[in-house]
Write a protein that holds these residues in place. Structure first.
Motif, short mmCIF file in Angstrom:
data_model
loop_
_atom_site.label_atom_id
_atom_site.label_comp_id
_atom_site.label_asym_id
_atom_site.label_seq_id
_atom_site.Cartn_x
_atom_site.Cartn_y
_atom_site.Cartn_z
N ASN A 31 -32.94 48.89 -20.20
CA ASN A 31 -31.53 48.62 -19.93
C ASN A 31 -31.28 48.20 -18.49
O ASN A 31 -30.32 48.64 -17.86
CB ASN A 31 -30.66 49.82 -20.29
CG ASN A 31 -30.67 50.09 -21.76
OD1 ASN A 31 -30.61 49.17 -22.58
ND2 ASN A 31 -30.77 51.36 -22.14
N LYS A 90 -35.30 44.75 -20.91
CA LYS A 90 -34.34 45.10 -21.96
C LYS A 90 -34.56 46.53 -22.45
O LYS A 90 -33.60 47.28 -22.64
CB LYS A 90 -34.50 44.12 -23.14
CG LYS A 90 -33.41 44.24 -24.19
CD LYS A 90 -33.63 43.29 -25.35
CE LYS A 90 -33.59 41.86 -24.89
NZ LYS A 90 -33.72 40.90 -26.02
N SER A 129 -30.11 45.51 -16.06
CA SER A 129 -29.31 44.28 -16.09
C SER A 129 -29.67 43.42 -14.87
O SER A 129 -30.09 43.94 -13.83
CB SER A 129 -27.82 44.62 -16.10
OG SER A 129 -27.47 45.37 -14.98
N TYR A 130 -29.45 42.13 -15.02
CA TYR A 130 -29.83 41.19 -13.98
C TYR A 130 -29.13 39.86 -14.19
O TYR A 130 -28.67 39.55 -15.29
CB TYR A 130 -31.35 40.97 -13.98
CG TYR A 130 -31.88 40.55 -15.34
CD1 TYR A 130 -31.90 39.21 -15.72
CD2 TYR A 130 -32.34 41.50 -16.26
CE1 TYR A 130 -32.36 38.83 -16.97
CE2 TYR A 130 -32.80 41.13 -17.51
CZ TYR A 130 -32.81 39.79 -17.85
OH TYR A 130 -33.27 39.42 -19.10
N GLU A 131 -29.09 39.08 -13.13
CA GLU A 131 -28.67 37.69 -13.22
C GLU A 131 -29.90 36.89 -13.61
O GLU A 131 -30.94 37.00 -12.95
CB GLU A 131 -28.12 37.20 -11.88
CG GLU A 131 -27.81 35.72 -11.86
CD GLU A 131 -27.56 35.16 -10.48
OE1 GLU A 131 -27.44 33.93 -10.38
OE2 GLU A 131 -27.51 35.93 -9.49
#
Length: 91
Positions: A25, A22, A27-29
């Motif tokens: 920044n 986080k 992003s991921y599934e």
């Protein structure tokens, strides 16, 4: 292909790992392996087929959390994300 984070909501290593993602920044599934049998099977198939998990299995670890990057790199330690190890990953 996007990054995929395999984790367990029951694992104490997950919160700091997620926080490191986080903060950067990234992003991921998110795939919680303890949420459903489908998620667990998806993770186990990956874990059983990939050599990156061999050392963790040898020591009796499940192998989560792990971030599988879009270029198929396996990141098991949030210190790798933080850049506090000798060879930070390419994310």
């Amino acid at each position: 292909m996007a990054h995929v984070l395999y984790y367990s909501s029951l694992c104490p290593d997950t919160p700091p790992f997620v926080e490191a993602l986080k903060e950067r920044n990234i992003s991921y599934e998110a795939v919680d392996i303890t949420e459903s049998m489908k998620n667990l099977k998806r993770f186990l198939q990956l874990r059983d087929e990939r050599a990156e998990f061999n050392e963790r299995k040898k020591w009796g670890f499940v192998g989560v959390p792990v971030l599988v990057t879009e270029n198929n790199q396996f990141i098991f330690d949030f210190n790798d994300i933080l850049g506090t190890t000798c060879t930070p990953p390419v994310i």
